[in-house]
Design a protein around this motif. Sequence first.
Motif, PDB file in Angstrom:
ATOM      1  N   TYR A 396       0.823  -1.207   0.000  1.00 19.08           N
ATOM      2  CA  TYR A 396       0.000   0.000   0.000  1.00 19.08           C
ATOM      3  C   TYR A 396       0.861   1.263   0.000  1.00 19.08           C
ATOM      4  N   TYR A 397       1.901   1.259   0.815  1.00 22.16           N
ATOM      5  CA  TYR A 397       2.752   2.438   0.915  1.00 22.16           C
ATOM      6  C   TYR A 397       3.967   2.378  -0.001  1.00 22.16           C
ATOM      7  N   GLY A 398       4.026   1.376  -0.860  1.00 21.79           N
ATOM      8  CA  GLY A 398       5.096   1.290  -1.848  1.00 21.79           C
ATOM      9  C   GLY A 398       6.477   1.125  -1.254  1.00 21.79           C
ATOM     10  N   LEU A 399       6.595   0.303  -0.213  1.00 24.25           N
ATOM     11  CA  LEU A 399       7.867   0.154   0.488  1.00 24.25           C
ATOM     12  C   LEU A 399       8.785  -0.874  -0.163  1.00 24.25           C
ATOM     13  N   GLY A 400       8.248  -1.715  -1.019  1.00 21.77           N
ATOM     14  CA  GLY A 400       9.075  -2.709  -1.712  1.00 21.77           C
ATOM     15  C   GLY A 400       9.080  -4.049  -1.006  1.00 21.77           C
ATOM     16  N   LEU A 401       9.148  -5.116  -1.798  1.00 22.72           N
ATOM     17  CA  LEU A 401       9.148  -6.462  -1.222  1.00 22.72           C
ATOM     18  C   LEU A 401      10.408  -6.753  -0.424  1.00 22.72           C
ATOM     19  N   ASP A 402      11.449  -5.958  -0.592  1.00 17.48           N
ATOM     20  CA  ASP A 402      12.677  -6.156   0.165  1.00 17.48           C
ATOM     21  C   ASP A 402      12.734  -5.264   1.407  1.00 17.48           C
ATOM     22  N   TYR A 403      11.576  -4.739   1.827  1.00 16.81           N
ATOM     23  CA  TYR A 403      11.542  -3.807   2.955  1.00 16.81           C
ATOM     24  C   TYR A 403      12.099  -4.437   4.227  1.00 16.81           C
ATOM     25  N   ALA A 404      11.854  -5.730   4.438  1.00 15.26           N
ATOM     26  CA  ALA A 404      12.371  -6.396   5.629  1.00 15.26           C
ATOM     27  C   ALA A 404      13.889  -6.297   5.696  1.00 15.26           C
ATOM     28  N   GLU A 405      14.518  -6.356   4.548  1.00 17.71           N
ATOM     29  CA  GLU A 405      15.978  -6.267   4.489  1.00 17.71           C
ATOM     30  C   GLU A 405      16.454  -4.823   4.582  1.00 17.71           C
TER      31      GLU A 405
END
Length: 460
Positions: A396-405
């Motif tokens: 939703y906020y466009g943080l990216g699938l790699d946000y956890a990293e």
Amino acid sequence: MSGATMRITMLAGVAAMAALLFAATPSHAIEIKKMTLSNGATLLVSEQHQLPMVTMMIEFDAGTRRDPKGKEGLAELTARCLSEGTKELSATEFNQKVDFMGSSVGVSAGRDYSTAGMTSLKKYQADTLGLLAGILTEPGLRDADIARKRAEQVAEIKAAEEQPGYTADVEFIKDLFGDAPYGHPEAGSSESVGKLTNDDVRGFYHDYYKAGGAIVAVAGDVNADEVKASLEKSLASLAGTVAPQTEPAPINVAPGLHVKLIDRNVMQANIIMGSGGVERSNPDFYRLKVMNYILGGGGFSSRLVKVVRSAHGLAYSINSGFEPGKFQGAFTIGLQTKNQSSNEAIDLILQQMREIQEKPVSDAELDGAKKFLIGSFPLGIERQSAIASFMIQIEYYGLGLDYAEQYPKLIGAVTKDDVLAVAKKYLHPDSMIVVAVANQADAKIKTAQMEKAADAPSAQ
């Protein structure tokens, strides 16, 4: 805990808390598969085979920011009514089927979006999905159910309005946001909800519960391709898109402390003070998290608690927080203090805001904040609901699938100069709204004295 304190804790921190959960976990432990359904919805799947359970959340652009002027509380009421069965199943029959399987199915409204969700054992996944799809594609929305849920919502609001913290919260957001989308309580007022009609509810459902642009997050003992196939079938009729909402004008609080005093026969004053904050997309978000942790968001390690609570004994609880959203949110400081100590507590808060603007924080404060923000496990990695919520947030906020990293890197990169810079830019001790619900005869809050304090030199 005041209404503002609770909102800061529960709303502003949702995305960050979910991020913390994953930041402290090896990135290879969470694999997210992203697909697109034919109706335009984005599908995110995390296969978690440890337990034979499935959690699904569907985000719709139907949050309370979509409430029409004069119909505040409509998004909330619509979400409640959608959970009351389908055209074929009454609310009682629907709930009996859900309870028989030990599943959960429902819809809830948040500020930015509404969420329809389900949790079930794997063996009941198809049946539970059928019930969830039923209330989304063929909801009952019967007159009697709408009337009952409307009455319940009005009763809850009236009960909340008796609480001084809730009153302070409502008045603060009204003064800060005005007629903008975030300028009313999510549940609405007892007056606005009482006027909502059955057709209002049905109209809101038809206008905003559309699959185009929606986000579906699934976590659990599933196969991603099988999930996609089942959703293509069960949600096929949920089509259409919702037009983007116009972004409101930036918040600008005029110089001075703008004080609203509300008289209540209470032992403690409930005070909320603040100004405009940031939207979630603001690149300073991570620097602000570290700065705010040191100022008032870090519990007993924060400066506000150490000074106002521990050193001066003026408040049992006090904290600060930014509430970022799709649009610009608020920065607030909330506390409860004895009526007679209101002026002193406010002066101390203003002093702490200026101090963090005027000189760098210590190495110990910076290191402690970053270690906590990177290493916290507030939600528990084993919870499927946390995984599904996390996936909704990052998409939703466009943080990216790699946000956890990326999250621990972004927090870890924050410096003392960064903290000082964002404190100067985003804290406004000389331009704030202050709402105080108190026994005003005892509190004797000196508006003129506070305005004079606001004119004191600052680092802005």
